[in-house]
Design a protein around this motif. Sequence first.
Motif, short mmCIF file in Angstrom:
data_model
loop_
_atom_site.label_atom_id
_atom_site.label_comp_id
_atom_site.label_asym_id
_atom_site.label_seq_id
_atom_site.Cartn_x
_atom_site.Cartn_y
_atom_site.Cartn_z
N VAL A 190 0.85 -1.19 0.00
CA VAL A 190 0.00 0.00 0.00
C VAL A 190 0.89 1.24 0.00
CG1 VAL A 190 -1.91 1.16 1.18
CG2 VAL A 190 -1.61 -1.30 1.47
N ARG A 191 0.54 2.23 -0.81
CA ARG A 191 1.22 3.53 -0.74
C ARG A 191 0.58 4.37 0.36
NH1 ARG A 191 -0.30 4.01 -6.11
NH2 ARG A 191 -1.49 5.80 -5.37
N GLY A 192 1.33 5.36 0.84
CA GLY A 192 0.83 6.20 1.93
C GLY A 192 -0.38 7.03 1.55
N ASP A 193 -0.57 7.26 0.27
CA ASP A 193 -1.73 8.07 -0.15
C ASP A 193 -2.89 7.19 -0.63
OD1 ASP A 193 -0.67 7.15 -2.50
OD2 ASP A 193 -0.54 9.10 -3.48
N GLN A 194 -2.84 5.89 -0.27
CA GLN A 194 -3.94 4.98 -0.61
C GLN A 194 -4.70 4.59 0.65
OE1 GLN A 194 -1.62 1.86 -2.62
NE2 GLN A 194 -3.23 1.85 -4.18
N ASN A 195 -6.00 4.33 0.51
CA ASN A 195 -6.80 3.84 1.62
C ASN A 195 -6.45 2.37 1.86
OD1 ASN A 195 -8.78 2.94 3.35
ND2 ASN A 195 -10.45 3.99 2.29
N PRO A 196 -5.85 2.05 3.04
CA PRO A 196 -5.39 0.68 3.26
C PRO A 196 -6.53 -0.34 3.35
CG PRO A 196 -5.23 1.94 5.29
CD PRO A 196 -5.60 2.91 4.20
N HIS A 197 -7.75 0.14 3.64
CA HIS A 197 -8.89 -0.79 3.72
C HIS A 197 -9.26 -1.35 2.35
CE1 HIS A 197 -10.08 -0.37 7.88
NE2 HIS A 197 -10.11 0.95 7.81
N PHE A 198 -9.09 -0.52 1.33
CA PHE A 198 -9.58 -0.91 0.00
C PHE A 198 -8.43 -0.88 -1.00
CE2 PHE A 198 -13.17 1.12 2.23
CZ PHE A 198 -14.02 0.03 2.28
N VAL A 199 -7.86 -2.05 -1.25
CA VAL A 199 -6.75 -2.16 -2.18
C VAL A 199 -7.15 -3.14 -3.28
CG1 VAL A 199 -4.36 -2.95 -2.44
CG2 VAL A 199 -5.02 -1.60 -0.44
N GLU A 200 -7.02 -2.69 -4.49
CA GLU A 200 -7.35 -3.56 -5.63
C GLU A 200 -6.20 -4.55 -5.83
OE1 GLU A 200 -8.10 -3.25 -10.38
OE2 GLU A 200 -8.04 -1.36 -9.23
N VAL A 201 -6.52 -5.83 -5.75
CA VAL A 201 -5.49 -6.87 -5.85
C VAL A 201 -4.94 -6.93 -7.27
CG1 VAL A 201 -5.09 -9.36 -5.73
CG2 VAL A 201 -6.41 -8.21 -3.93
N LYS A 202 -3.60 -6.88 -7.37
CA LYS A 202 -2.95 -6.96 -8.69
C LYS A 202 -1.97 -8.13 -8.70
CE LYS A 202 -2.93 -1.95 -9.37
NZ LYS A 202 -2.07 -0.76 -9.33
N PRO A 203 -1.75 -8.75 -9.88
CA PRO A 203 -0.79 -9.86 -9.98
C PRO A 203 0.60 -9.44 -9.49
CG PRO A 203 -2.07 -9.69 -11.99
CD PRO A 203 -2.45 -8.50 -11.16
N SER A 204 0.97 -8.16 -9.66
CA SER A 204 2.31 -7.72 -9.24
C SER A 204 2.48 -7.86 -7.72
CB SER A 204 2.56 -6.28 -9.68
OG SER A 204 1.65 -5.40 -9.06
N TYR A 205 1.39 -7.76 -6.96
CA TYR A 205 1.48 -7.92 -5.50
C TYR A 205 1.81 -9.38 -5.15
CZ TYR A 205 -1.02 -3.44 -5.47
OH TYR A 205 -1.40 -2.15 -5.68
N MET A 206 1.22 -10.29 -5.94
CA MET A 206 1.51 -11.72 -5.71
C MET A 206 2.97 -12.00 -6.04
SD MET A 206 -2.01 -13.18 -7.35
CE MET A 206 -3.59 -12.54 -6.79
N MET A 207 3.48 -11.34 -7.08
CA MET A 207 4.90 -11.51 -7.45
C MET A 207 5.81 -11.00 -6.33
SD MET A 207 4.89 -13.13 -10.18
CE MET A 207 6.67 -13.09 -10.50
N LYS A 208 5.43 -9.90 -5.70
CA LYS A 208 6.23 -9.37 -4.58
C LYS A 208 6.35 -10.42 -3.47
CE LYS A 208 4.77 -4.51 -5.00
NZ LYS A 208 5.44 -3.27 -4.69
N LEU A 209 5.25 -11.14 -3.23
CA LEU A 209 5.23 -12.12 -2.13
C LEU A 209 5.87 -13.46 -2.50
CD1 LEU A 209 1.82 -11.93 -0.24
CD2 LEU A 209 4.05 -11.11 0.50
#
Length: 291
Positions: free
Chosen positions: A47-66
Amino acid sequence: MKHLLFIVLVAWAGIAHGTIKVVTSLPDLADFTRQVGGDRVTVDNIVRGDQNPHFVEVKPSYMMKLKAADLFFLIGMDLEMWAPQIIDGSRNTKLEVVDLSKRIDKLEIPAKLDASQGDVHRYGNPHYWLDPRNIRIIVEDIVAALARVSPGDEQFFRANGEAYLKKLDGKIAQWSSTMKPFAGTRVITFHKSWTYFTAWLGLVVMDQVEPKPGIAPSPSHTAELITLIRQAGIKVIVVEPFYDSSAADQIARSTGATVLRLSTSTGGVDGTDTYLALMDYNITTLAGALK
Ligand SMILES: [Zn+2]
């Protein structure tokens, strides 16, 4: 030749030693991890600091990070409702997921699990990182998690953690003293992000612009707030950078109150690249508006 050997040895040591790969939900947790882990960790946040942490649109790149990560640090209490999908998608069976809320004294725990607290605070209020006194628990748990992955580095992590917490304690004393004259001051916030922050400083949150956490402003609730602000002489409405401020702006125009943009995470506004800078910014801005 000697130089070459030295370079080869350093390169070899670097590979053999390796670094712990950490992913965090919030940038604040990434900052704490860097403070503790130094050059022995690589850290990325979702999550970036200027994003609402409650609502994050899941992206394949996040899975790659993990995918290649050793550790995934979360605030917990269901703040990251989107996290299970990313964890599953990463197919990383070695990943250790660390919920940093376990030892926190939690606020606004609902008496029974239902939607009465709105859509997003079903397990209590998860915004505990905005009371800086809770950072000690977070940092201790980060030290322990890094040491589980690399036991040989435990002393290094522990020393870094203690040095950081000492610096933080100095800042907490400074922030508390800046805000002391404003204890008991009544404020309105957009979302219940500031429950722990205001409890620490002795401020009184009278109401939220959201009727319930995660529920958009409504005309009837906005009208109630205008009456409340006039009656109670409230001066500020705190709004995070990622919320639409039109309802708060309308209330401000009708009452003379000021809409104050404070950030809940590092990087949410310019010049807040660390947690200490974030809190400096929030305290200075709030104290300036309440004067
Ligand atoms: Zn929330």
